[in-house]
Design a protein around this motif. Sequence first.
Motif, short mmCIF file in Angstrom:
data_model
loop_
_atom_site.label_atom_id
_atom_site.label_comp_id
_atom_site.label_asym_id
_atom_site.label_seq_id
_atom_site.Cartn_x
_atom_site.Cartn_y
_atom_site.Cartn_z
N ARG A 1 0.86 -1.18 0.00
CA ARG A 1 0.00 0.00 0.00
C ARG A 1 0.90 1.24 0.00
O ARG A 1 1.81 1.37 0.82
N ARG A 2 0.62 2.13 -0.90
CA ARG A 2 1.53 3.24 -1.19
C ARG A 2 1.18 4.47 -0.34
O ARG A 2 0.08 5.00 -0.42
N ASP B 1 11.07 9.91 9.40
CA ASP B 1 11.25 9.40 10.76
C ASP B 1 10.01 8.64 11.23
O ASP B 1 10.12 7.56 11.83
N ALA B 2 8.83 9.18 10.96
CA ALA B 2 7.60 8.50 11.38
C ALA B 2 7.42 7.19 10.64
O ALA B 2 6.97 6.18 11.23
N PHE B 3 7.76 7.17 9.36
CA PHE B 3 7.66 5.94 8.57
C PHE B 3 8.60 4.87 9.11
O PHE B 3 8.21 3.70 9.28
N LEU B 4 9.85 5.25 9.41
CA LEU B 4 10.82 4.29 9.93
C LEU B 4 10.44 3.79 11.32
O LEU B 4 10.68 2.64 11.67
N VAL C 1 3.67 -2.00 3.07
CA VAL C 1 3.55 -0.60 2.72
C VAL C 1 4.83 -0.15 2.03
O VAL C 1 5.87 -0.82 2.11
N GLU C 2 4.76 0.99 1.36
CA GLU C 2 5.94 1.62 0.78
C GLU C 2 5.74 3.14 0.85
O GLU C 2 4.61 3.62 0.90
N LEU C 3 6.82 3.86 0.88
CA LEU C 3 6.77 5.32 0.88
C LEU C 3 7.33 5.82 -0.45
O LEU C 3 8.45 5.47 -0.84
N VAL C 4 6.54 6.63 -1.14
CA VAL C 4 6.96 7.23 -2.40
C VAL C 4 6.94 8.75 -2.22
O VAL C 4 5.92 9.33 -1.83
N ILE C 5 8.08 9.38 -2.52
CA ILE C 5 8.22 10.83 -2.38
C ILE C 5 8.40 11.42 -3.77
O ILE C 5 9.41 11.18 -4.43
N ARG D 1 19.17 2.73 9.19
CA ARG D 1 17.85 2.24 9.58
C ARG D 1 17.07 1.68 8.39
O ARG D 1 15.98 1.13 8.56
N LEU D 2 17.58 1.83 7.18
CA LEU D 2 16.81 1.50 5.99
C LEU D 2 16.71 0.01 5.74
O LEU D 2 15.75 -0.46 5.12
N ALA D 3 17.68 -0.77 6.22
CA ALA D 3 17.67 -2.21 5.94
C ALA D 3 16.45 -2.89 6.53
O ALA D 3 15.93 -3.86 5.95
N ASP D 4 15.97 -2.39 7.65
CA ASP D 4 14.82 -3.01 8.32
C ASP D 4 13.53 -2.27 8.03
O ASP D 4 12.54 -2.41 8.75
N ALA D 5 13.52 -1.45 6.97
CA ALA D 5 12.35 -0.63 6.66
C ALA D 5 11.73 -1.07 5.34
O ALA D 5 12.39 -1.65 4.47
N PRO D 6 10.44 -0.80 5.14
CA PRO D 6 9.83 -1.00 3.83
C PRO D 6 10.49 -0.08 2.80
O PRO D 6 11.21 0.85 3.16
N PRO D 7 10.24 -0.31 1.52
CA PRO D 7 10.89 0.50 0.49
C PRO D 7 10.54 1.98 0.59
O PRO D 7 9.41 2.35 0.88
N ILE D 8 11.55 2.81 0.32
CA ILE D 8 11.35 4.26 0.21
C ILE D 8 11.90 4.67 -1.16
O ILE D 8 13.07 4.44 -1.46
N THR D 9 11.05 5.28 -1.98
CA THR D 9 11.42 5.68 -3.34
C THR D 9 11.29 7.19 -3.48
O THR D 9 10.25 7.76 -3.11
N ILE D 10 12.34 7.82 -4.00
CA ILE D 10 12.29 9.25 -4.29
C ILE D 10 12.25 9.43 -5.80
O ILE D 10 13.11 8.91 -6.53
#
Length: 772
Positions: free
Chosen positions: A190-191, A209-212, A221-225, A245-254
């Motif tokens: 879910r985006r 920060d809140a997403f992580l 979920v994923e975060l798209v910026i 902190r990114l290894a344990d997080a859902p994908p973040i795409t800019i």
Amino acid sequence: MRHDDAVSPYLLDVDRIDERSLIEKFAGKTVFFDGVFKGDYSLAIVNRHLAQALIDLGINLTCHTAEDDWQSDVNLATAPDIIRRMRDDYPFKETFDIHLRNTWPPVTHNMVGRQNAYVAFAWEELEFPQYLVDRFNRDLDLVTVISNFVRDSFARSGVTIPVEVTGNGCDHLSALAEDVPSPLPESRRRRILHVSSCFPRKGVDVLIDAFLDSFRADDPVELVIKTFPNPNNISASVLADRRDRLADAPPITIIDKHYNPSQLRALYRSAAMLVAPSRGEGFGLPLAEAMLLDVPVVTTNYSGQLDFCRPDTAWLVDCHMSASQAHVAGSHSLWAEPSVQHLGTQMRAVLDHPDEAQSRTQKAKSLLKAHFSWRSVAIRTLSALAKSVRTAAQPRQDWTVDLISSWQQQCGIATYSQHLYSTPAFEGRIEHIFARRIMDDALPEAPVDMIEATPRSMSRLWGYDLASLKRLAGRLEQARGDVLWMQHHPGHFSTPDMELLAQPITATSHRLRVLTMHSVKEALRGGSLDWTRAFDIVFLHSAEDAAAVSAAGHPNPIVIPHGVLLVPEDAPAPDPSHFTIGSFGFLMPHKNIDRLVLAFAEALNYEPRLRLKLFNCTVPNDESRAARAMIENLIAYLGLSDKITARFDFIPERELRRELMTCDLLSFLYGHSTETATGAARIAMSVDRPLLCSRSPVLRDLWPFSHVVRSTEIECIAEALLSLAQNPSLLSMLDRDRSQAAHWYSYPRTAARHVTAIEKMLGENIDHRRVA
């Protein structure tokens, strides 16, 4: 106004507008509209759609842009009606009935209308720069703004011309074809979408920060910026700072490449929510665009988006105020600091409650469809133009003040109060003064030609003991003014004192309770600021102090700069045979007068014209007496009695100002201080002499028009004194800026800003929505 989905948030819609008769008023009138029209910059989007809506209403519109190569712009090519009305040259020698403009930065001096207006103006800060306030008040007949937040910012800052709220349209994306696929590949996740410039104001750091904090790699979920390249974009650096902190997080795409409107629409439609934890918005156009496309919105409970982002249409995030760090912010401006924890909670809530998400989004969509079309904005713009003929000043509102303050005493608060309440804005308003008792600190009789505030009555009830404080508490019940206003300093009222007074203050019959705090840091050292909630408004002199009060839970801190006296007309000149340095203010160790004396002695070895005048009144405590002894011993030891004049008595202000006018330079070399603002420096501004300041935060708002030393080391101060004494061009370099600032912060002007804030609160139900 009532916040339900059937009611417009804008006053122009209160009386139902007869569109036909309104449009007829503009028949035969020539309207010139210039500004930014090229590209996908938000200002250009607004201008193109507003211009098109005015054309569709039949307005005789001529357009102009100073941008290069506008003819080849792909965005403008989709608006042939505007292109046909574009002219290449600016009509300097022509006159139109109405001139509309929307540019950044604002330029007002060369407009060509019988009626001149800035339209659809956006501003994201609580403080509108004073140089723009002057330009708008001088050159414009009207400004229309895109949200109630912008209107309030203008009013607080001193804009006095008509300001009407027209809102923004957001129906441009919903009108596009739906057959464009999402520019991102489909995902089972879910985006969570964010669309912005990623300036620091946009809160992308808070979002990441809140997403992580809220999601792990196995959460679907994923975060798209979605952003674009620009020098102030912080998204990449924020991610780099959090790479561990990114290894344990859902994908973040800019995504920083260009999307056309159809692609952007498709990206919105692919999102489970749009999240905008902004520190301040003029309107928040991406939020409205997303809502119209059935996308739930999570955003900060603050600023322009609250016109349509409400508890029943969006998920609002708690925040408190802090000093703004925006690139356009002044030293007195605030922005919101969203709660990282609450943002995470609200994102989870959207995902966990799909039925509620659908319900809120449908209410948002209904509100936007009813009141936020570009046609609605154009109709409101015409309505504002039709009603905004410059008229005589509005009748003065009738309200009175019961004031708690020291008065006619050797005290900075007393001096400040007498100057503030002696202005025309407060003439006849002071009902009663609850003054501090006098204990050998009365001022001399004021000269007969000095204008002073005259209360209808005064009592000296409080000061120095608990019994007098209880007397004050008892007498407050009998007060009959509309507004109870306390000028507070912790040296007068400690935290226990204020906790004792809080209940009697809230129990009075006053319509409004107002507090001015002059030393927040020192008050915090004494304990909690919970007692400030007994007051409806807290006025402060710095953004940092307002942030502290907001963090303590007060919903309505307002920053208004310390006032400055007007420059006297009969000012004596300095002695041209000498270069005289002056310093003054109550004598305390943090003011570094001893360092100034030592630096002066060093500089005198190289420049024998130097002289030093010290006007530093000793206060009755051991620190001040010790500082005086040190300074007197230094002057004697260094053999400078014939070069330094030192006075440690209290000098009446009029005499003091005349003494300061004989100086070539006034120095304020403060170290660490708990003061909010220094009244001494404001008196210095009022005599129109160059200033030399340290980097102490208490002097922060003086830095733009003062010479600022790198440090308060003696060698550094001596070097500054020599450089300024021997270089007249350097010495006078900031004279114009300083004189302008003295005008902007004059007591009549700051008093009017106080009155505006008070009358806004008196005229409506006190609203605590903005800050949680």
